[in-house]
Design an enzyme around this catalytic site. Structure first.
Site, short mmCIF file in Angstrom:
data_model
loop_
_atom_site.label_atom_id
_atom_site.label_comp_id
_atom_site.label_asym_id
_atom_site.label_seq_id
_atom_site.Cartn_x
_atom_site.Cartn_y
_atom_site.Cartn_z
CD1 TRP A 66 -2.18 -2.24 1.87
CD2 TRP A 66 -3.16 -1.11 0.02
NE1 TRP A 66 -3.06 -2.94 1.45
CE2 TRP A 66 -3.68 -2.30 0.37
CE3 TRP A 66 -3.26 -0.45 -0.96
CZ2 TRP A 66 -4.76 -2.84 -0.33
CZ3 TRP A 66 -4.35 -1.02 -1.89
CH2 TRP A 66 -5.22 -2.09 -1.82
CG ASP B 31 -3.06 3.94 4.24
OD1 ASP B 31 -4.16 3.85 4.78
OD2 ASP B 31 -2.88 3.26 3.15
CE LYS C 114 -8.29 -3.01 4.48
NZ LYS C 114 -7.68 -2.29 3.54
C1 PLP Z 1 -7.02 -1.77 2.30
C2 PLP Z 1 -6.19 -0.64 2.30
C3 PLP Z 1 -6.02 0.37 1.45
C4 PLP Z 1 -6.85 0.20 0.23
O1 PLP Z 1 -8.11 0.90 0.54
P1 PLP Z 1 -9.24 1.37 -0.29
O2 PLP Z 1 -10.20 1.75 0.46
O3 PLP Z 1 -9.69 -0.17 -1.03
O4 PLP Z 1 -8.86 1.95 -1.44
C5 PLP Z 1 -5.08 1.17 1.73
N1 PLP Z 1 -4.05 1.19 2.70
C6 PLP Z 1 -3.99 0.15 3.55
C7 PLP Z 1 -3.08 0.15 4.43
C8 PLP Z 1 -5.06 -0.87 3.33
O5 PLP Z 1 -5.20 -1.92 4.49
#
Ligand code: PLP
Length: 365
Positions: free
Chosen positions: A102, A172, A196
């Site tokens: 990511w 993030d 999540k």
């Molecule tokens: C799942 C995830 C993403 C992607 O998220 P989307 O909402 O599908 O764009 C980005 N960063 C991390 C750390 C993730 O776990």
């Protein structure tokens, strides 16, 4: 009806109490005679839900009035672009710490939009750990330093965060927001897709320092300016009302659990239950992450060979375990144990893992 032992990485398990509450209000929310999906996003009934979600998140995370809380769409992935678009000007450089797939994606987007450099990377070690804080290198006039606090695919997490002084720290937190107590004041931007730890997919939370939001970026598409959303309480266009409603219920549930400090204790207990099985298996199960970088949200591990991994996953499925396949880029197995996954489900997985090892240890020899 039997609920699955859901270890999906995202979208992931939601608290059963949240689903029951949503179910009880499905046809008629707050005596409106309508479902939440049928309310106008300009109505006072919806406004109350929207603002409740915002207020609860601020309360649970200890977010001060120096920050704006935004509810956006496009997932965490759109933030990979919106952050450089809004925070990286032509004469500046953005620095990225690469700790997994990511963060790589975030870095790639930034490079399309401006000057971005790698401040540290653990790619050479197959992302099995987080770099040491003193190995992170960036200019003192960098536009920002970007990190991914929990690496969903590799199963690693930061245990402490860099002190960046005047350089804004952007994080993030898609897969660990609200799982552990953090000091929001260390960060200038925190973003997370909801699917999540916060609710269903469809809404992305962005927590951003007000002084980073500029009204002057009028060359950007309107929807891609933070100012547009900040100036309209995330109601510039139709927000994902159902997702935000479910987010408000998840936040209410989190508060009922005793808040983030209590949730953190439960998460630590859950992670220990499964890591203990790995550590006591005498190498039958091998964790992907180095011990000091282990995630308390995503537990990645392998078995002695692919054949046993396959058998493990097949038998687990028969016993009602869902989502244990590792990500295609790492292989093996992964148990995602976000906030909504109950302790009992982790215990069930731990005892299945022990049973499986006992039954297969002879085969291995
Ligand atoms: C799942 C995830 C993403 C992607 O998220 P989307 O909402 O599908 O764009 C980005 N960063 C991390 C750390 C993730 O776990």
């Amino acid at each position: 009806m039997k609920r699955a032992y859901n270890f999906n990485a995202g979208p992931a398990a939601l608290p059963q109490a949240v689903l029951e509450k949503a179910n009880s209000e499905w046809l008629n929310i707050n005596n409106s005679g309508m479902s939440v999906m049928e309310l106008s996003h300009r109505s006072k009934e919806y406004d109350a839900i929207h603002n409740k979600a915002k207020t609860l998140l601020k309360e649970l995370m200890g977010i001060s009035d120096e920050y704006e809380v935004l509810f956006l769409q496009g997932g965490a992935s759109l933030q990979f672009s919106m952050i450089p678009m809004n925070l990286l000007s032509d004469h500046q450089t953005a620095a990225y710490v690469l700790t997994g797939a990511w963060s790589d994606k975030a870095f790639k987007e930034a490079k399309k939009l401006g000057k971005a450099v790698v401040a540290a990377s653990t790619k050479e070690d197959n992302y099995t750990h987080i770099p040491s804080l003193d190995s992170i290198n960036y200019e003192h006039d960098a536009a920002y330093l970007h990190i991914t606090t929990n690496n969903t695919i590799y199963g690693t997490e930061w245990k402490e965060y860099p002190e960046t002084g005047n350089v804004p720290l952007v994080a993030d937190m898609s897969s660990d927001i609200l799982s552990t107590v953090i000091d929001v004041n260390k960060f200038s931007v925190i973003y997370a897709g909801a699917q999540k730890n916060l609710g269903p997919s469809g809404v992305t939370v962005v927590i951003i320092k007000k002084d980073l939001i500029s009204d002057e970026l009028t060359h950007l598409p309107t929807m891609l300016q933070y100012a547009t959303h900040a100036n309209s309480n995330s109601l510039y266009n139709t927000p994902p009302t159902l997702a935000i409603y479910l987010l408000s219920l998840v936040l209410e549930w989190a508060k009922e659990q005793g808040g983030v400090a209590e949730i953190e204790k439960i998460n630590t207990k859950k992670a220990n239950i499964i890591y203990n099985v790995i550590d006591e298996s005498e190498g039958f199960y091998k964790g992907h992450a180095q011990k000091d970088s282990r995630s308390h949200m995503n537990i990645t591990f392998t078995l002695p060979n692919d054949e046993l991994s396959k058998k493990f996953l097949e038998q687990a499925k028969e016993e009602g375990f869902v989502g244990l396949n590792g990500h295609r880029s790492v292989g093996g197995c992964r148990a995602s144990i976000y906030n909504a996954v109950p302790v009992e489900h982790c215990e069930a997985l731990a005892s299945f893992m022990k049973k499986f090892q006992e039954a297969n240890i002879l085969v291995q020899k």
